[in-house]
Design a protein around this motif. Structure first.
Motif, PDB file in Angstrom:
ATOM      1  N   TRP A  26       0.809  -1.237   0.006  1.00 18.91           N
ATOM      2  CA  TRP A  26      -0.058   0.199   0.139  1.00 18.91           C
ATOM      3  C   TRP A  26       0.803   1.404   0.101  1.00 18.91           C
ATOM      4  N   ASP A  27       1.985   1.322   0.800  1.00 13.55           N
ATOM      5  CA  ASP A  27       2.719   2.523   0.996  1.00 13.55           C
ATOM      6  C   ASP A  27       3.480   2.537  -0.363  1.00 13.55           C
ATOM      7  N   ARG A  28       3.937   1.702  -0.947  1.00 13.27           N
ATOM      8  CA  ARG A  28       4.821   1.639  -2.135  1.00 13.27           C
ATOM      9  C   ARG A  28       4.198   2.160  -3.272  1.00 13.27           C
ATOM     10  N   THR A  29       2.969   1.434  -3.829  1.00  8.20           N
ATOM     11  CA  THR A  29       2.361   1.720  -4.915  1.00  8.20           C
ATOM     12  C   THR A  29       0.754   2.020  -4.697  1.00  8.20           C
ATOM     13  N   GLY A  30       0.171   0.994  -3.891  1.00  6.52           N
ATOM     14  CA  GLY A  30      -1.260   0.873  -3.949  1.00  6.52           C
ATOM     15  C   GLY A  30      -1.923   2.087  -3.673  1.00  6.52           C
ATOM     16  N   GLU A  31      -1.431   2.965  -2.713  1.00  6.62           N
ATOM     17  CA  GLU A  31      -2.088   4.260  -2.157  1.00  6.62           C
ATOM     18  C   GLU A  31      -2.264   5.205  -3.533  1.00  6.62           C
ATOM     19  N   ARG A  32      -1.098   5.273  -4.158  1.00  6.92           N
ATOM     20  CA  ARG A  32      -1.187   6.343  -5.393  1.00  6.92           C
ATOM     21  C   ARG A  32      -2.123   5.848  -6.498  1.00  6.92           C
ATOM     22  N   ILE A  33      -2.193   4.531  -6.719  1.00 11.41           N
ATOM     23  CA  ILE A  33      -3.069   4.070  -7.814  1.00 11.41           C
ATOM     24  C   ILE A  33      -4.430   4.254  -7.262  1.00 11.41           C
ATOM     25  N   ALA A  34      -4.738   3.843  -5.930  1.00 10.19           N
ATOM     26  CA  ALA A  34      -6.301   3.771  -5.606  1.00 10.19           C
ATOM     27  C   ALA A  34      -6.628   5.383  -5.541  1.00 10.19           C
ATOM     28  N   ARG A  35      -5.843   6.152  -5.022  1.00  6.96           N
ATOM     29  CA  ARG A  35      -6.361   7.806  -4.902  1.00  6.96           C
ATOM     30  C   ARG A  35      -6.674   8.477  -6.529  1.00  6.96           C
ATOM     31  N   ARG A  36      -5.873   7.867  -7.591  1.00 13.53           N
ATOM     32  CA  ARG A  36      -6.041   8.124  -8.796  1.00 13.53           C
ATOM     33  C   ARG A  36      -7.277   7.873  -9.475  1.00 13.53           C
ATOM     34  N   ASN A  37      -7.687   6.341  -8.979  1.00 15.98           N
ATOM     35  CA  ASN A  37      -8.937   5.782  -9.393  1.00 15.98           C
ATOM     36  C   ASN A  37     -10.173   6.630  -8.558  1.00 15.98           C
ATOM     37  N   LEU A  38     -10.042   6.872  -7.313  1.00 14.10           N
ATOM     38  CA  LEU A  38     -11.112   7.584  -6.549  1.00 14.10           C
ATOM     39  C   LEU A  38     -11.275   8.898  -7.161  1.00 14.10           C
ATOM     40  N   LEU A  39     -10.202   9.616  -7.835  1.00 12.64           N
ATOM     41  CA  LEU A  39     -10.572  10.893  -8.155  1.00 12.64           C
ATOM     42  C   LEU A  39     -11.487  10.917  -9.312  1.00 12.64           C
ATOM     43  N   PHE A  40     -11.047  10.147 -10.411  1.00 10.02           N
ATOM     44  CA  PHE A  40     -11.855  10.105 -11.621  1.00 10.02           C
ATOM     45  C   PHE A  40     -12.969   9.332 -11.435  1.00 10.02           C
ATOM     46  N   SER A  41     -13.010   8.557 -10.389  1.00  8.66           N
ATOM     47  CA  SER A  41     -14.583   7.668 -10.091  1.00  8.66           C
ATOM     48  C   SER A  41     -15.547   8.875  -9.495  1.00  8.66           C
ATOM     49  N   VAL A  42     -15.007   9.622  -8.778  1.00  7.71           N
ATOM     50  CA  VAL A  42     -15.824  10.811  -8.020  1.00  7.71           C
ATOM     51  C   VAL A  42     -16.222  11.520  -9.157  1.00  7.71           C
ATOM     52  N   LEU A  43     -15.411  12.085 -10.301  1.00  5.75           N
ATOM     53  CA  LEU A  43     -15.855  12.906 -11.251  1.00  5.75           C
ATOM     54  C   LEU A  43     -17.030  12.324 -11.929  1.00  5.75           C
ATOM     55  N   SER A  44     -16.983  11.133 -12.387  1.00  6.14           N
ATOM     56  CA  SER A  44     -18.045  10.343 -13.404  1.00  6.14           C
ATOM     57  C   SER A  44     -19.371  10.132 -12.224  1.00  6.14           C
ATOM     58  N   GLU A  45     -18.997   9.863 -11.128  1.00  7.59           N
ATOM     59  CA  GLU A  45     -20.257   9.805 -10.304  1.00  7.59           C
ATOM     60  C   GLU A  45     -21.063  11.045 -10.172  1.00  7.59           C
ATOM     61  N   HIS A  46     -20.072  11.875  -9.859  1.00  8.87           N
ATOM     62  CA  HIS A  46     -20.759  13.546  -9.584  1.00  8.87           C
ATOM     63  C   HIS A  46     -21.501  13.917 -10.890  1.00  8.87           C
ATOM     64  N   ILE A  47     -21.179  13.620 -12.027  1.00  5.19           N
ATOM     65  CA  ILE A  47     -21.911  13.963 -13.337  1.00  5.19           C
ATOM     66  C   ILE A  47     -23.251  13.184 -13.154  1.00  5.19           C
ATOM     67  N   GLY A  48     -22.853  11.977 -12.644  1.00  7.08           N
ATOM     68  CA  GLY A  48     -24.225  11.083 -13.069  1.00  7.08           C
ATOM     69  C   GLY A  48     -25.155  11.657 -11.577  1.00  7.08           C
ATOM     70  N   PHE A  49     -24.958  11.785 -10.739  1.00  8.08           N
ATOM     71  CA  PHE A  49     -25.613  12.477  -9.537  1.00  8.08           C
ATOM     72  C   PHE A  49     -26.387  13.673 -10.364  1.00  8.08           C
ATOM     73  N   SER A  50     -25.921  14.437 -10.980  1.00 12.58           N
ATOM     74  CA  SER A  50     -26.297  15.729 -11.605  1.00 12.58           C
ATOM     75  C   SER A  50     -27.391  15.278 -12.646  1.00 12.58           C
ATOM     76  N   ILE A  51     -27.174  14.173 -13.620  1.00 13.39           N
ATOM     77  CA  ILE A  51     -28.166  14.136 -14.171  1.00 13.39           C
ATOM     78  C   ILE A  51     -29.158  13.393 -13.790  1.00 13.39           C
ATOM     79  N   TRP A  52     -28.951  12.597 -12.850  1.00  9.80           N
ATOM     80  CA  TRP A  52     -30.226  11.833 -11.981  1.00  9.80           C
ATOM     81  C   TRP A  52     -31.214  12.798 -11.533  1.00  9.80           C
TER      82      TRP A  52
END
Length: 452
Positions: A20-46
């Motif tokens: 997690w400290d070496r590589t996992g956290e960086r990858i997880a945070r990046r995916n979280l960021l763009f997941s939030v963006l897509s979900e954000h637009i989804g909530f707006s349209i809903w």
């Protein structure tokens, strides 16, 4: 080591702190960021119909009851599609499905752009509202995907941030509507703004997100989660928190217009405040749950929701706009706090059950992820149905009494039941042991659900 093929990651172990400290956290945070963006637009349209109805004056020929029915239909579809969206992550991959689900948002947005004008039949608006419901599914797939990226000790924060960032899509579209109404623009201007944003969200997800090969559909897990009483208990509690949030998000502006005679612009000035604060505080609810236990935070949050609803009833009966508005905003904040704490409880409950079965280490973590991932889809779908109930309750209250007071009395009773269930199931006794057997004297004390 993280092995990748294309956009697929084949080795993923977030519970391993070195990984997690070496590589996992960086990858997880990046995916979280763009997941939030897509979900954000989804909530707006809903939730776009929560603001489109504000544009629909007498020339559209719709009564307040018609508008509440319209928003109920939109909410219903958003709840139902959460179930298939949950399983889509394992079928297509988290990144791939985020791209697909973001692209699908173009369908209801373009359709609404085409029909949004006086003279359109109510049945046509209902059909287009059905299409908008798909935006509600993005939450389920996003939460399932992000749940797999983060270790248990970080899930409350990560899931709270993911959901909170998505929930902010509600006040953002309401703020956009406020700006457009203030500039004398029409509903098609609002819809036209979102069409390119949908494309941007899909492109960024394709460019920066990853699929986890370890996330696979497990029909056995789905069946096990459906058979587990805790799945349905948590779904009921989530009706009380998220069902309230999404239901009030659709209804707040309509209540201000129908009960207090606010104009579309006057209603738009305040409707975004509650959803905005409720969204921002959701990660705080997850953080508090990580620190003090989700069941404890959830219990006292329902007490506070009941108190705020009592004040709302007083404001409604006295026709005090100021008291009513302040109490409603406070209630929104509490729904957001409860959203974070209840969702944190889900992985914690199944992890506690794993420990009670005698599992440990990675074996316990796998068991917890397996069942919690399956349960989240069901819980999210049932919880969103609470929004349908809220809009139907408002519709009936206005038909029967000409105000929302009757609906608020019903909501107060619901929060009281949620409080009682939380206390009786998660704070009154320790974790039930597998098979209901008594613990041997030499065994260690079991975790309490108060700790989840």
């Amino acid at each position: 080591m993280t092995a990748r093929s294309g956009r697929w990651i084949h080795e993923w172990d977030p519970e391993d702190e070195t990984f997690w400290d070496r590589t996992g956290e960086r990858i997880a945070r990046r995916n979280l960021l763009f997941s939030v963006l897509s979900e954000h637009i989804g909530f707006s349209i809903w939730t776009m119909w929560s603001v489109l109805v504000l544009f629909m004056g007498p020339e559209y020929g719709l009564t307040p009851a018609d508008k509440f029915l319209l928003t109920s239909v939109v909410t219903l579809v958003g709840a139902v599609v959460r179930v298939p969206y949950t399983f889509a992550v394992a079928i297509f991959g988290g990144r791939n499905w985020t791209v697909i689900s973001a692209g699908l948002l173009l369908v209801p947005t373009v359709a609404a752009f085409a029909v949004m004008e006086p003279g359109t039949s109510f049945s046509t608006f209902l059909l287009v509202g059905l299409l908008a419901g798909i935006g509600g599914g993005n939450f389920a797939s996003s939460m399932t995907n992000i749940n797999a990226f983060f270790p248990l000790r970080k899930k409350g924060w990560a899931l709270g941030l993911n959901a909170g960032g998505g929930n902010i899509g509600v006040p953002v579209i309401q703020l956009a509507a406020l700006a457009i109404i203030g500039a004398s623009g029409g509903p098609r201007v609002l819809l036209g703004v979102y069409i390119p944003l949908i494309v941007v969200a899909a492109v960024l997800a394709a460019r920066y997100m990853d699929n986890l090969a370890s996330v696979k559909n497990d029909t056995g897990a789905a069946k096990d989660a459906a058979r587990d009483a805790h799945t349905w208990i948590m779904a009921f509690l989530y009706i009380g928190t998220f069902g309230s949030f999404i239901g009030y998000s659709f209804a707040f502006g309509q209540v201000l217009q129908s009960q207090f005679g606010r104009t579309p612009l006057q209603a738009a000035y305040v409707t975004f405040i509650g959803p905005l604060l409720g969204s921002l505080i959701r990660p705080v609810g997850g953080w508090l749950a990580d620190r003090y236990g989700g069941s404890r935070i959830t219990l006292w949050n329902f007490v506070a929701m009941g108190a705020a609803t009592s004040v709302l009833i007083v404001g409604s009966v006295r026709e005090s706009l100021a008291l009513f508005t302040v109490a409603f905003v406070v209630l929104f904040v509490l729904t957001g706090l409860g959203n974070g704490s209840t969702y944190k409880m889900i992985p914690g409950i199944f992890q506690a059950k794993a420990l009670a079965k005698g599992l440990a280490g990675e074996e316990a973590a796998v068991y917890g992820r397996r069942l919690s991932g399956a349960a989240m889809g069901l819980i999210g779908a049932v919880g969103a149905l609470g929004g349908v109930g809220i809009n139907l309750a408002f519709r009936q209250s206005f038909l029967s009494y000409g105000s929302g007071t009757g609906a608020f009395v019903a909501f107060l009773a619901c929060y009281a039941i949620c409080f009682a269930v939380t206390w009786a199931v998660y704070l009154r006794r320790p974790v039930a042991r597998a098979g209901g057997t008594n613990p041997a004297p030499e065994e260690k004390p079991q975790l309490s659900y108060a700790d989840v």
